[in-house]
Write a protein that holds these residues in place. Structure first.
Motif, PDB file in Angstrom:
ATOM      1  N   ALA A  31      -9.723  -9.131   4.357  1.00 45.83           N
ATOM      2  CA  ALA A  31     -10.488  -7.967   4.818  1.00 45.83           C
ATOM      3  C   ALA A  31     -11.987  -8.234   4.652  1.00 45.83           C
ATOM      4  O   ALA A  31     -12.790  -7.933   5.552  1.00 45.83           O
TER       5      ALA A  31
ATOM      6  N   ARG B 265     -13.092 -10.864   7.234  1.00 42.56           N
ATOM      7  CA  ARG B 265     -13.195 -10.276   8.576  1.00 42.56           C
ATOM      8  C   ARG B 265     -14.486  -9.469   8.715  1.00 42.56           C
ATOM      9  O   ARG B 265     -15.198  -9.573   9.713  1.00 42.56           O
TER      10      ARG B 265
ATOM     11  N   SER C 182      -0.493  -3.815  -0.934  1.00 45.16           N
ATOM     12  CA  SER C 182      -0.541  -4.704   0.221  1.00 45.16           C
ATOM     13  C   SER C 182      -0.175  -3.980   1.507  1.00 45.16           C
ATOM     14  O   SER C 182       0.691  -3.132   1.535  1.00 45.16           O
ATOM     15  N   ASP C 183      -0.852  -4.357   2.590  1.00 44.82           N
ATOM     16  CA  ASP C 183      -0.525  -3.776   3.893  1.00 44.82           C
ATOM     17  C   ASP C 183       0.345  -4.729   4.709  1.00 44.82           C
ATOM     18  O   ASP C 183       0.570  -4.513   5.888  1.00 44.82           O
TER      19      ASP C 183
ATOM     20  N   MET D 202       0.063  -8.242   5.515  1.00 37.25           N
ATOM     21  CA  MET D 202      -0.562  -9.152   6.471  1.00 37.25           C
ATOM     22  C   MET D 202       0.296 -10.382   6.742  1.00 37.25           C
ATOM     23  O   MET D 202       0.222 -10.970   7.812  1.00 37.25           O
TER      24      MET D 202
ATOM     25  N   ASP E  87      -4.948  -9.888   0.817  1.00 35.53           N
ATOM     26  CA  ASP E  87      -5.398  -8.848   1.751  1.00 35.53           C
ATOM     27  C   ASP E  87      -6.871  -8.521   1.540  1.00 35.53           C
ATOM     28  O   ASP E  87      -7.625  -8.372   2.510  1.00 35.53           O
TER      29      ASP E  87
ATOM     30  N   TYR F 119       3.127 -13.389  -1.030  1.00 39.26           N
ATOM     31  CA  TYR F 119       3.065 -13.918   0.330  1.00 39.26           C
ATOM     32  C   TYR F 119       3.499 -15.385   0.359  1.00 39.26           C
ATOM     33  O   TYR F 119       3.226 -16.158  -0.567  1.00 39.26           O
TER      34      TYR F 119
END
Length: 184
Positions: free
Chosen positions: A26, A29, A2-3, A5, A22, A57
């Motif tokens: 992504a 988007r 995970s980055d 978000m 994520d 999350y």
């Protein structure tokens, strides 16, 4: 991995799987910015589900982002439709979608949806009927009602003849949200 978000819950609690979330955002988007409009729809956004994991999350934050993403895809679809077919055609399409809701909305309280299967819990019919009356007021008189209000509606749990089965109510309200978003 995970980055980050969204915020995460503590390692002892469960939240949405960060990697799945994520990856989905992504992809959404990329589709929104470059891909064909048909590659992902507001219905796809509404229907996405993520696994629950420890330390995942915060679900409310992800759900709120999904609501905004769904609204963005509806706005995009509306703009594309209007650009090719015009505003009157868009309003006619929304009117037709709204008419599909009227069959149930016109039924009497307590009789709009089937009860849950034996021994299954469902939604309190009176709670669902109250929201349906608000939908009728919106369509008939323009009473204020936002898609976010319909999305956020919660119903008490109930068993027996004074309950409605959850799946048909959820599907009906999802269609109502789609119509409301098309107008907002």
């Amino acid at each position: 991995m995970s980055d980050g978000m969204f915020r995460t819950v503590s390692g002892l609690k469960q939240g949405y799987d960060p990697d799945e979330v994520d990856d989905f955002f992504a992809h959404a988007r990329a589709v929104y910015e470059q891909g064909p409009a048909s590659a992902l729809s507001s219905k796809d956004v509404r229907g996405v589900a993520f696994d629950m994991v420890r330390g995942g999350y915060v679900t409310a934050a992800v759900d709120a982002a999904l609501d905004r993403l769904e609204a963005a895809f509806v706005a995009r679809a509306r703009a594309e439709f209007i650009a090719t077919q015009g505003q009157p055609a868009w309003m006619a399409k929304l009117s037709e979608q709204a008419r599909t809701l009227y069959g149930r909305l016109g039924r009497p309280d307590g009789d709009r949806f089937a009860p849950p299967e034996r021994r299954q819990a469902g939604y309190e019919a009176a709670d669902v009927d109250e929201l349906c009356r608000r939908l009728v007021a919106y369509f008939d008189t323009g009473a204020p009602l936002a898609a976010a209000e319909v999305r956020a509606a919660t119903f008490r749990r109930r068993k027996g003849p004074n309950a409605y089965a959850e799946a048909p109510v959820d599907a009906f309200l999802a269609r109502a949200v789609e119509v409301l978003l098309g107008v907002e």
